[in-house]
Write a protein that holds these residues in place. Structure first.
Motif, PDB file in Angstrom:
ATOM      1  N   ALA A 147       0.825  -1.048   0.049  1.00  0.00           N
ATOM      2  CA  ALA A 147       0.070  -0.080   0.043  1.00  0.00           C
ATOM      3  C   ALA A 147       0.879   1.325   0.135  1.00  0.00           C
ATOM      4  N   GLY A 148       1.857   1.203   0.567  1.00  0.00           N
ATOM      5  CA  GLY A 148       2.890   2.410   0.787  1.00  0.00           C
ATOM      6  C   GLY A 148       3.420   2.719  -0.793  1.00  0.00           C
ATOM      7  N   LEU A 149       3.456   1.851  -1.601  1.00  0.00           N
ATOM      8  CA  LEU A 149       4.095   2.005  -3.044  1.00  0.00           C
ATOM      9  C   LEU A 149       2.948   2.786  -3.863  1.00  0.00           C
ATOM     10  N   LEU A 150       1.709   2.882  -3.394  1.00  0.00           N
ATOM     11  CA  LEU A 150       0.575   3.323  -4.550  1.00  0.00           C
ATOM     12  C   LEU A 150       0.612   4.881  -4.288  1.00  0.00           C
ATOM     13  N   SER A 151       0.279   5.225  -5.651  1.00  0.00           N
ATOM     14  CA  SER A 151       0.164   6.781  -5.710  1.00  0.00           C
ATOM     15  C   SER A 151      -0.841   7.401  -4.697  1.00  0.00           C
ATOM     16  N   HIS A 152      -0.817   8.779  -4.810  1.00  0.00           N
ATOM     17  CA  HIS A 152      -1.590   9.469  -3.620  1.00  0.00           C
ATOM     18  C   HIS A 152      -3.025   9.079  -3.821  1.00  0.00           C
ATOM     19  N   GLY A 153      -3.475   9.066  -5.054  1.00  0.00           N
ATOM     20  CA  GLY A 153      -5.117   8.847  -5.328  1.00  0.00           C
ATOM     21  C   GLY A 153      -5.104   7.390  -5.222  1.00  0.00           C
ATOM     22  N   GLN A 154      -4.494   6.635  -5.434  1.00  0.00           N
ATOM     23  CA  GLN A 154      -4.638   5.041  -5.210  1.00  0.00           C
ATOM     24  C   GLN A 154      -4.787   4.674  -3.892  1.00  0.00           C
ATOM     25  N   LYS A 155      -3.900   5.543  -2.837  1.00  0.00           N
ATOM     26  CA  LYS A 155      -4.209   5.380  -1.476  1.00  0.00           C
ATOM     27  C   LYS A 155      -5.364   5.812  -0.890  1.00  0.00           C
ATOM     28  N   ARG A 156      -6.088   6.841  -1.632  1.00  0.00           N
ATOM     29  CA  ARG A 156      -7.243   7.245  -0.977  1.00  0.00           C
ATOM     30  C   ARG A 156      -8.520   6.370  -1.641  1.00  0.00           C
ATOM     31  N   GLN A 157      -8.228   5.619  -2.819  1.00  0.00           N
ATOM     32  CA  GLN A 157      -9.123   4.602  -3.062  1.00  0.00           C
ATOM     33  C   GLN A 157      -9.136   3.662  -2.200  1.00  0.00           C
ATOM     34  N   LEU A 158      -7.887   3.110  -1.816  1.00  0.00           N
ATOM     35  CA  LEU A 158      -7.789   2.202  -0.881  1.00  0.00           C
ATOM     36  C   LEU A 158      -8.483   2.306   0.520  1.00  0.00           C
ATOM     37  N   GLU A 159      -8.384   3.418   0.973  1.00  0.00           N
ATOM     38  CA  GLU A 159      -9.059   3.918   2.195  1.00  0.00           C
ATOM     39  C   GLU A 159     -10.580   3.567   1.959  1.00  0.00           C
ATOM     40  N   ILE A 160     -11.192   4.032   0.651  1.00  0.00           N
ATOM     41  CA  ILE A 160     -12.646   3.721   0.588  1.00  0.00           C
ATOM     42  C   ILE A 160     -12.956   2.167   0.386  1.00  0.00           C
ATOM     43  N   ALA A 161     -11.892   1.274  -0.173  1.00  0.00           N
ATOM     44  CA  ALA A 161     -12.101   0.093  -0.252  1.00  0.00           C
ATOM     45  C   ALA A 161     -12.217  -0.453   1.385  1.00  0.00           C
ATOM     46  N   GLU A 183      -6.554  13.995 -13.188  1.00  0.00           N
ATOM     47  CA  GLU A 183      -7.090  12.576 -13.395  1.00  0.00           C
ATOM     48  C   GLU A 183      -7.578  11.741 -12.482  1.00  0.00           C
ATOM     49  N   GLU A 184      -6.729  11.927 -11.191  1.00  0.00           N
ATOM     50  CA  GLU A 184      -7.218  11.057  -9.920  1.00  0.00           C
ATOM     51  C   GLU A 184      -8.478  11.739  -9.658  1.00  0.00           C
ATOM     52  N   THR A 185      -8.671  12.914  -9.465  1.00  0.00           N
ATOM     53  CA  THR A 185      -9.974  13.373  -9.030  1.00  0.00           C
ATOM     54  C   THR A 185     -11.123  12.960  -9.905  1.00  0.00           C
ATOM     55  N   GLU A 186     -10.963  12.919 -11.396  1.00  0.00           N
ATOM     56  CA  GLU A 186     -11.853  12.200 -12.244  1.00  0.00           C
ATOM     57  C   GLU A 186     -12.449  10.669 -11.784  1.00  0.00           C
ATOM     58  N   ARG A 187     -11.268  10.140 -11.464  1.00  0.00           N
ATOM     59  CA  ARG A 187     -11.544   8.608 -10.983  1.00  0.00           C
ATOM     60  C   ARG A 187     -12.112   8.597  -9.857  1.00  0.00           C
ATOM     61  N   MET A 188     -11.864   9.298  -8.716  1.00  0.00           N
ATOM     62  CA  MET A 188     -12.573   9.318  -7.723  1.00  0.00           C
ATOM     63  C   MET A 188     -14.006   9.696  -7.628  1.00  0.00           C
ATOM     64  N   LEU A 189     -14.197  10.782  -8.490  1.00  0.00           N
ATOM     65  CA  LEU A 189     -15.692  11.219  -8.607  1.00  0.00           C
ATOM     66  C   LEU A 189     -16.616  10.451  -9.294  1.00  0.00           C
ATOM     67  N   ALA A 190     -16.017   9.815 -10.417  1.00  0.00           N
ATOM     68  CA  ALA A 190     -16.548   8.365 -10.986  1.00  0.00           C
ATOM     69  C   ALA A 190     -17.005   7.119  -9.870  1.00  0.00           C
ATOM     70  N   LEU A 191     -16.067   7.150  -8.992  1.00  0.00           N
ATOM     71  CA  LEU A 191     -16.222   5.976  -7.930  1.00  0.00           C
ATOM     72  C   LEU A 191     -17.299   6.423  -7.014  1.00  0.00           C
ATOM     73  N   LEU A 192     -17.405   7.720  -6.636  1.00  0.00           N
ATOM     74  CA  LEU A 192     -18.553   8.294  -5.542  1.00  0.00           C
ATOM     75  C   LEU A 192     -19.745   8.132  -6.362  1.00  0.00           C
ATOM     76  N   ASP A 193     -19.688   8.423  -7.659  1.00  0.00           N
ATOM     77  CA  ASP A 193     -20.858   8.621  -8.320  1.00  0.00           C
ATOM     78  C   ASP A 193     -21.771   6.858  -8.614  1.00  0.00           C
ATOM     79  N   ALA A 194     -20.548   6.073  -8.601  1.00  0.00           N
ATOM     80  CA  ALA A 194     -21.027   4.599  -8.607  1.00  0.00           C
ATOM     81  C   ALA A 194     -21.702   4.134  -7.318  1.00  0.00           C
ATOM     82  N   LEU A 195     -20.919   4.807  -6.193  1.00  0.00           N
ATOM     83  CA  LEU A 195     -21.255   4.221  -4.756  1.00  0.00           C
ATOM     84  C   LEU A 195     -22.658   4.659  -4.427  1.00  0.00           C
ATOM     85  N   LYS A 196     -22.852   5.860  -4.905  1.00  0.00           N
ATOM     86  CA  LYS A 196     -24.086   6.499  -3.976  1.00  0.00           C
ATOM     87  C   LYS A 196     -25.327   5.682  -4.209  1.00  0.00           C
ATOM     88  N   LYS A 197     -25.495   4.737  -5.225  1.00  0.00           N
ATOM     89  CA  LYS A 197     -26.595   4.096  -5.927  1.00  0.00           C
ATOM     90  C   LYS A 197     -27.030   3.293  -4.440  1.00  0.00           C
TER      91      LYS A 197
END
Length: 250
Positions: A147-161, A183-197
């Protein structure tokens, strides 16, 4: 907004001596919607999340989770009942793999202390859940990466996982976009949009462009109090908000 209310805070107040960090704040989170809370530093946003999650109790007010009064419940008990949260700072285990981080979170919910003869890492549902939640947030291809080798955005995705591994109904997300590139913001927004269902989501965030894109409702706080709540269009045109937060040219 109509919808099933999964988390409700009523007239929440938190005092520390003479300081009132949150003052009579009410909020309702419904399934299928992102409810953003915005405000300048010190407005009381993170304190509100801490009250809702059970990190500390309100001085007054009431909190309901899935129809139950949980005002006096501890944070772990609320988590087991369906409340997940992320923090401003990363709370991952950097020397563990993505899958191990997710498995540990799943294990916290699916505890089997009586099965002492089993290796925890081989326990049935936790490994499956770990893989599923990693895949859901877009980390399925890096399950075995530390996990420590992930990008910043991936670390935030991991926290949500890790939150999703505990099977929450409500997600409280404290600045999940902080420090992200476009680019990371776009991925996170897409994730939040999918999760809210399937979830009710409370989002504390400083990225106003992102907030107005993703939020279904917005609450604006100033000095611990709510000055406005409404749709993004309502907030854009609210004179008090423009004066106190967004600025005259917003």
């Amino acid at each position: 907004m109509s919808g099933e209310i999964l988390l409700r805070g009523r007239a929440l107040t938190r005092r520390w001596g003479g300081l009132v960090a949150v003052n009579g704040v009410s909020v309702e989170l419904v399934r299928g919607a992102v409810h953003a809370v915005i405000g300048t530093n010190g407005a009381g946003k993170s304190t509100l999340i801490n009250l809702l999650s059970g990190e500390f109790p309100p001085s007054s007010g009431q909190i309901e989770l899935l129809g139950q009064d949980v005002t006096q419940w501890s944070q772990p008990r609320r988590a087991r009942a369906g409340l997940g949260r992320s923090y401003q700072r990363n709370t991952i285990y950097p020397s563990f793999t993505v899958q191990e981080n997710c498995r540990l979170s799943a294990q916290a919910r699916y505890q089997t202390p009586w099965a002492w003869w089993h290796d925890a890492q081989s326990r049935g549902p936790t490994q499956r859940i770990a893989r599923e939640v990693a895949q859901r947030v877009g980390l399925g291809e890096v399950l075995q990466r530390e996990a420590g080798l992930l990008s910043h955005g991936q670390k935030r995705q991991l926290e949500i996982a890790m939150c999703l591994a505990t099977a929450p109904k409500v997600l409280l997300l404290d600045e999940p976009l902080a420090g992200m590139g476009a680019e990371e913001t776009e991925r996170m927004l897409a994730l939040l949009d999918a999760l809210k269902k399937d979830h009710a989501i409370l989002l504390v965030e400083h990225d106003m462009d992102a907030v107005f894109r993703i939020a279904d409702r917005i609450t604006v706080m100033v000095n611990g109090s709510v000055i406005a709540t409404g749709t993004p269009d309502d907030i854009r045109t609210n004179a008090d908000v423009r004066e106190a937060y967004l600025g005259h040219d917003a």
